[in-house]
Design a protein around this motif. Structure first.
Motif, PDB file in Angstrom:
ATOM      1  N   LEU A 127      20.644  47.795  37.568  1.00 34.93           N
ATOM      2  CA  LEU A 127      20.386  47.495  36.160  1.00 34.93           C
ATOM      3  C   LEU A 127      19.120  48.173  35.664  1.00 34.93           C
ATOM      4  O   LEU A 127      18.825  48.128  34.470  1.00 34.93           O
ATOM      5  CB  LEU A 127      20.268  45.975  35.967  1.00 34.93           C
ATOM      6  CG  LEU A 127      21.520  45.168  36.316  1.00 34.93           C
ATOM      7  CD1 LEU A 127      21.250  43.683  36.182  1.00 34.93           C
ATOM      8  CD2 LEU A 127      22.682  45.584  35.431  1.00 34.93           C
ATOM      9  N   GLU A 133      25.597  55.140  39.396  1.00 30.74           N
ATOM     10  CA  GLU A 133      26.892  55.160  40.065  1.00 30.74           C
ATOM     11  C   GLU A 133      26.647  55.322  41.554  1.00 30.74           C
ATOM     12  O   GLU A 133      25.599  55.824  41.972  1.00 30.74           O
ATOM     13  CB  GLU A 133      27.758  56.320  39.552  1.00 30.74           C
ATOM     14  CG  GLU A 133      28.147  56.210  38.086  1.00 30.74           C
ATOM     15  CD  GLU A 133      29.077  55.034  37.809  1.00 30.74           C
ATOM     16  OE1 GLU A 133      29.747  54.586  38.766  1.00 30.74           O
ATOM     17  OE2 GLU A 133      29.127  54.574  36.663  1.00 30.74           O
ATOM     18  N   TYR A 357      24.108  41.359  34.962  1.00 30.04           N
ATOM     19  CA  TYR A 357      25.065  42.472  35.010  1.00 30.04           C
ATOM     20  C   TYR A 357      26.093  42.341  33.889  1.00 30.04           C
ATOM     21  O   TYR A 357      26.398  43.310  33.193  1.00 30.04           O
ATOM     22  CB  TYR A 357      25.769  42.503  36.370  1.00 30.04           C
ATOM     23  CG  TYR A 357      26.859  43.552  36.432  1.00 30.04           C
ATOM     24  CD1 TYR A 357      26.556  44.888  36.641  1.00 30.04           C
ATOM     25  CD2 TYR A 357      28.204  43.200  36.251  1.00 30.04           C
ATOM     26  CE1 TYR A 357      27.554  45.864  36.672  1.00 30.04           C
ATOM     27  CE2 TYR A 357      29.204  44.157  36.284  1.00 30.04           C
ATOM     28  CZ  TYR A 357      28.873  45.481  36.499  1.00 30.04           C
ATOM     29  OH  TYR A 357      29.861  46.431  36.520  1.00 30.04           O
ATOM     30  N   ALA A 360      24.613  43.090  30.530  1.00 31.27           N
ATOM     31  CA  ALA A 360      24.365  44.530  30.344  1.00 31.27           C
ATOM     32  C   ALA A 360      25.661  45.322  30.227  1.00 31.27           C
ATOM     33  O   ALA A 360      25.633  46.476  29.792  1.00 31.27           O
ATOM     34  CB  ALA A 360      23.528  45.068  31.509  1.00 31.27           C
ATOM     35  N   HIS A 361      26.794  44.712  30.622  1.00 33.08           N
ATOM     36  CA  HIS A 361      28.085  45.410  30.587  1.00 33.08           C
ATOM     37  C   HIS A 361      29.127  44.524  29.878  1.00 33.08           C
ATOM     38  O   HIS A 361      30.020  43.968  30.521  1.00 33.08           O
ATOM     39  CB  HIS A 361      28.565  45.749  32.000  1.00 33.08           C
ATOM     40  CG  HIS A 361      27.640  46.644  32.754  1.00 33.08           C
ATOM     41  ND1 HIS A 361      26.543  46.168  33.446  1.00 33.08           N
ATOM     42  CD2 HIS A 361      27.642  47.992  32.926  1.00 33.08           C
ATOM     43  CE1 HIS A 361      25.911  47.193  34.013  1.00 33.08           C
ATOM     44  NE2 HIS A 361      26.550  48.294  33.713  1.00 33.08           N
ATOM     45  N   ALA A 364      33.085  43.858  30.893  1.00 31.58           N
ATOM     46  CA  ALA A 364      33.220  44.422  32.242  1.00 31.58           C
ATOM     47  C   ALA A 364      34.594  44.096  32.811  1.00 31.58           C
ATOM     48  O   ALA A 364      35.126  42.995  32.614  1.00 31.58           O
ATOM     49  CB  ALA A 364      32.129  43.859  33.156  1.00 31.58           C
ATOM     50  N   ASP A 365      35.176  45.054  33.528  1.00 30.39           N
ATOM     51  CA  ASP A 365      36.496  44.873  34.121  1.00 30.39           C
ATOM     52  C   ASP A 365      36.414  43.870  35.272  1.00 30.39           C
ATOM     53  O   ASP A 365      35.527  43.965  36.130  1.00 30.39           O
ATOM     54  CB  ASP A 365      37.020  46.216  34.631  1.00 30.39           C
ATOM     55  CG  ASP A 365      38.405  46.097  35.228  1.00 30.39           C
ATOM     56  OD1 ASP A 365      39.379  46.027  34.476  1.00 30.39           O
ATOM     57  OD2 ASP A 365      38.486  46.069  36.481  1.00 30.39           O
ATOM     58  N   THR A 369      34.308  44.500  38.718  1.00 28.05           N
ATOM     59  CA  THR A 369      33.158  43.618  38.932  1.00 28.05           C
ATOM     60  C   THR A 369      33.272  42.902  40.273  1.00 28.05           C
ATOM     61  O   THR A 369      32.284  42.763  41.006  1.00 28.05           O
ATOM     62  CB  THR A 369      33.040  42.601  37.788  1.00 28.05           C
ATOM     63  OG1 THR A 369      32.953  43.290  36.545  1.00 28.05           O
ATOM     64  CG2 THR A 369      31.816  41.719  37.971  1.00 28.05           C
ATOM     65  N   ARG A 372      32.309  45.322  42.923  1.00 29.63           N
ATOM     66  CA  ARG A 372      30.872  45.586  42.911  1.00 29.63           C
ATOM     67  C   ARG A 372      30.094  44.472  43.593  1.00 29.63           C
ATOM     68  O   ARG A 372      29.096  44.716  44.270  1.00 29.63           O
ATOM     69  CB  ARG A 372      30.389  45.753  41.467  1.00 29.63           C
ATOM     70  CG  ARG A 372      28.959  46.250  41.346  1.00 29.63           C
ATOM     71  CD  ARG A 372      28.546  46.388  39.886  1.00 29.63           C
ATOM     72  NE  ARG A 372      27.274  47.079  39.760  1.00 29.63           N
ATOM     73  CZ  ARG A 372      27.122  48.377  39.579  1.00 29.63           C
ATOM     74  NH1 ARG A 372      28.193  49.145  39.497  1.00 29.63           N
ATOM     75  NH2 ARG A 372      25.922  48.916  39.475  1.00 29.63           N
ATOM     76  N   ARG A 408      39.050  41.523  30.972  1.00 25.10           N
ATOM     77  CA  ARG A 408      37.691  41.890  30.605  1.00 25.10           C
ATOM     78  C   ARG A 408      36.829  40.637  30.482  1.00 25.10           C
ATOM     79  O   ARG A 408      37.297  39.596  29.991  1.00 25.10           O
ATOM     80  CB  ARG A 408      37.675  42.645  29.262  1.00 25.10           C
ATOM     81  CG  ARG A 408      38.455  43.950  29.288  1.00 25.10           C
ATOM     82  CD  ARG A 408      37.677  45.027  30.005  1.00 25.10           C
ATOM     83  NE  ARG A 408      38.419  46.265  30.142  1.00 25.10           N
ATOM     84  CZ  ARG A 408      37.912  47.366  30.698  1.00 25.10           C
ATOM     85  NH1 ARG A 408      36.681  47.362  31.161  1.00 25.10           N
ATOM     86  NH2 ARG A 408      38.649  48.454  30.793  1.00 25.10           N
ATOM     87  N   TYR A 410      33.474  38.601  29.109  1.00 24.32           N
ATOM     88  CA  TYR A 410      32.466  38.533  28.043  1.00 24.32           C
ATOM     89  C   TYR A 410      31.624  37.287  28.278  1.00 24.32           C
ATOM     90  O   TYR A 410      32.145  36.176  28.445  1.00 24.32           O
ATOM     91  CB  TYR A 410      33.138  38.469  26.668  1.00 24.32           C
ATOM     92  CG  TYR A 410      33.999  39.680  26.369  1.00 24.32           C
ATOM     93  CD1 TYR A 410      33.465  40.805  25.766  1.00 24.32           C
ATOM     94  CD2 TYR A 410      35.352  39.684  26.733  1.00 24.32           C
ATOM     95  CE1 TYR A 410      34.259  41.922  25.513  1.00 24.32           C
ATOM     96  CE2 TYR A 410      36.147  40.800  26.487  1.00 24.32           C
ATOM     97  CZ  TYR A 410      35.601  41.908  25.873  1.00 24.32           C
ATOM     98  OH  TYR A 410      36.382  43.014  25.635  1.00 24.32           O
TER      99      TYR A 410
END
Length: 660
Positions: A127, A133, A357, A360-361, A364-365, A369, A372, A408, A410
């Motif tokens: 972050l 990447e 995270y 910030a995204h 996010a998928d 995620t 990750r 997604r 949120y």
């Protein structure tokens, strides 16, 4: 219970971050329902004390202070808060090149080291790196081994600055003695981890090799402060390799035991038609005993008697295990070794990383995620549900809003958790020590991004940066570095390399022409992965088994093509698969479970007696009897039947030769 404790801890963090004035215990107990579920007031107090201790252990700056400055020691008016400025990892960003070196430093550690501290640290630092990447693999990929006895226990005692007691087998006398030590630091040199500290009995600084500790270290009451002048790097630099602890005399079959013949300091005393007499120096008798046992009937000990006794003990243990091993056939799905069960502590740290995270995204998928954060999609969904219900109930907008739409994610209304947590002691340790170790490697040390990454990380780590002066590891010694430099030069120029190479499985010295792909380390050994022109396949070659090596002017023939293991981290093992491989099932005791990881077991199954059954795919079984013999009963072949019988005969012949 773990999910409830995680919810309680997360709510406590959110609440304590929300007010500079802080909260009294009574206010916290009123706001956090899970405290009210305790059966008695005493149990509630105990829960709160445990939670405070756990947060502080993870580097979360939980403060306690008196509400009345005239009565600072009056616990009845104590208030609690988390200082947001001390909590947050702010004020630092990393370039893409710096992030690459941070990733390399994190990836050097064993996956289980320090309870996954390296991966936690990188989640936070990602972050702080715009567009971060996963970096492309580098041609040099080192590893830090932490599997020596009591590594975790010594590290925790050192980090907490607590005196420890343990029993220790001295190299000079072989006797076991109790030691009381203040652990100032620990480091790796010459393939071994050492504890450096103040020996209370001898009133002096001493080195202790972890592999010679014979009991778990026990914590003593009270703490200590190490000398301000102490630096583990200077301490390790003062160590010199002890070339010999003794010399053994062996009888070996002509043309065999080449790994002993080419060892530095070995000498052929007498050549005979049936036996050669060989004099071999050793730095550790148990290690030499395992090697000699691995040669079976091709080697016999003349002296010392202790070595011969140890070899017979290993062969007897291996033979007993071979005779009694159960027949096991694994039929379950292929997969990796079972992971350690996550605790409430692990869970909390993951959630505290997950919130910034997701903020910030936005969108996010879900699948990406989960990957990750190294969890399943089902576990991530449970984490999101837990975030939704965690927080103070009686505050306006006290709970986070979490929505998952079309895969997604949120998240909103989580301002207090928008920044990643400052690096904890173990997280800072893994990265700082890793970066320091990289600066000793040829071909990497001079890169300016490595130095700037280390400087930024040290500044961002705050007090945790002190771990850089008390933990260190040296990744390569002088005899390996020339080979590393040569292979990197071959990669830069894109040329072939000629070498003479010792093959222990066949006990032969062979001539090879190779095209290097990368150099990597595992279990304190360096390897080069290369296309072998004589074998027409990718192979891993151990650098300390190279007898002679030469650069050529001939260009490589495969145009930079990588091997099958190049895209994976070295932790996936040394073995490169082939369609002609054979399946082998081993039964492994706790001390031999590393075999399943190192040889990339395709299936594992826990057995009732605490051992592990592991199915391996191997290109040759010639090396297996020697491996089994050297482990002295910690491993046995369970299948297939013909191989089990073959190993049994090999061990019987080896043990019989020791009595001849």
């Amino acid at each position: 219970m773990s999910a409830k404790r995680t919810e309680r801890l997360l709510t406590l963090v959110i609440l304590l971050l929300s007010s500079k004035r802080g909260f009294s215990k009574e206010e916290l107990f009123e706001e956090i329902e899970l405290y009210r579920e305790a059966p008695t007031p005493a149990a509630r107090e105990k829960l709160f004390d445990r939670d405070k201790a756990m947060l502080r252990e993870q580097g979360i700056p939980l403060e306690s202070f008196s509400e009345d400055p005239l009565f600072e020691t009056d616990n009845t008016v104590q208030r609690y808060r988390i200082n947001a400025e001390e909590y947050q990892l702010t004020g630092v960003t990393f370039t893409a090149e710096e992030y690459t070196f941070l990733s390399l430093a994190a990836g050097m550690w064993d996956p289980a080291s320090l309870d996954s501290a390296p991966s936690r640290a990188m989640r936070k630092l990602s972050l702080r790196t715009p567009g971060s990447e996963p970096p492309a693999p580098l041609p040099v990929q080192p590893r830090i081994r932490t599997s020596e006895p009591y590594w975790d226990e010594v590290w925790r005692a050192m980090a907490a600055r607590r005196t420890i007691t343990f029993t220790y087998r001295a190299a000079s006398t072989g006797r076991e003695e109790k030691r009381t030590v203040r652990p100032w630091g620990m480091g790796s040199r010459f393939g071994h981890w050492y504890l450096v500290g103040f020996d209370a009995d001898r009133q002096a600084e001493r080195f202790f090799r972890l592999s010679r500790m014979t009991s778990p270290p026990a914590l003593r009451e009270g703490g200590f402060e190490p000398p301000e002048s102490f630096d583990i790097n200077a301490a390790l630099a003062s160590l010199t390799r002890r070339d010999t602890e003794g010399t053994a005399e062996l009888l070996v079959r002509p043309g065999t035991c080449n790994i002993l013949r080419v060892r530095r300091g070995s000498a052929l005393v007498e050549h005979g038609e049936e036996w050669d007499r060989l004099r071999v120096p050793y730095t550790g008798l148990p290690a030499l005993a395992a090697e000699v046992a691995g040669f079976g009937a091709n080697a016999s000990v003349v002296e010392p008697a202790e070595l011969g006794a140890r070899v017979r003990e290993l062969l007897t243990g291996a033979l007993d295990a071979a005779r009694t091993a159960p027949e096991v056939e694994l039929t379950g799905a292929q997969g990796t070794l079972p992971r350690r069960k996550s605790s409430a502590q692990d869970h909390l740290l993951r959630l505290l990383d997950l919130v910034p995270y997701l903020l910030a995204h936005p969108g996010a998928d879900l699948k990406e995620t989960a990957q990750r954060f190294e969890v399943t999609e089902a576990q991530l969904t449970r984490d999101l549900d837990l975030l939704f219900v965690s927080g103070p109930r009686h505050y306006p907008d006290g709970l986070m809003d979490v929505d998952v739409e079309g895969g997604r994610i949120y998240l909103s209304n989580a301002r207090n958790l928008s920044q990643p947590v400052r690096l904890a002691m173990d997280e800072a340790c893994t990265l700082i020590v890793g970066l320091q170790a990289l600066r000793d490697l040829p071909g990497i040390a001079a890169h300016p991004a490595l130095a700037t990454a280390q400087a930024k990380l040290t500044a961002a780590a705050g007090d945790a940066a002190r771990m850089g002066t008390v933990v260190a590891t040296r990744l390569s010694e002088d005899e390996v570095q020339p080979h590393l430099e040569l292979f990197q030069e071959a990669l830069r120029r894109g040329v072939q390399v000629e070498m003479s190479y010792l093959v222990p499985a066949r006990d032969q010295i062979t001539e090879r022409v190779i095209e290097p792909v990368r150099a990597f380390s595992q279990d304190d050994r360096w390897y080069v992965e290369a296309w072998c022109t004589s074998s027409a396949g990718f192979r891993n070659f151990r650098l300390d088994r190279i007898q002679d090596v030469r650069l050529t002017d001939r260009p490589v023939t495969r145009g930079g093509e990588t091997g099958p293991s190049h895209e994976a981290a070295p932790s996936t093992g040394l073995y490169i698969p082939s369609p002609d491989d054979r399946s082998v099932v081993l039964v492994l005791k706790e001390s031999a479970r590393w075999i399943a990881a190192q040889y990339s077991a395709v299936r594992t199954e826990a057995l009732g007696d605490g051992s592990l059954a592991a199915e391996l795919r191997v290109g040759s079984v010639a090396w297996l009897p020697g491996l089994i013999a050297g482990l002295g009963g910690a491993a046995a072949v369970a299948g297939p039947r013909d191989l089990r019988a073959e190993v049994l005969r090999w061990l019987e012949a080896a043990l019989a030769s020791t009595a001849a």
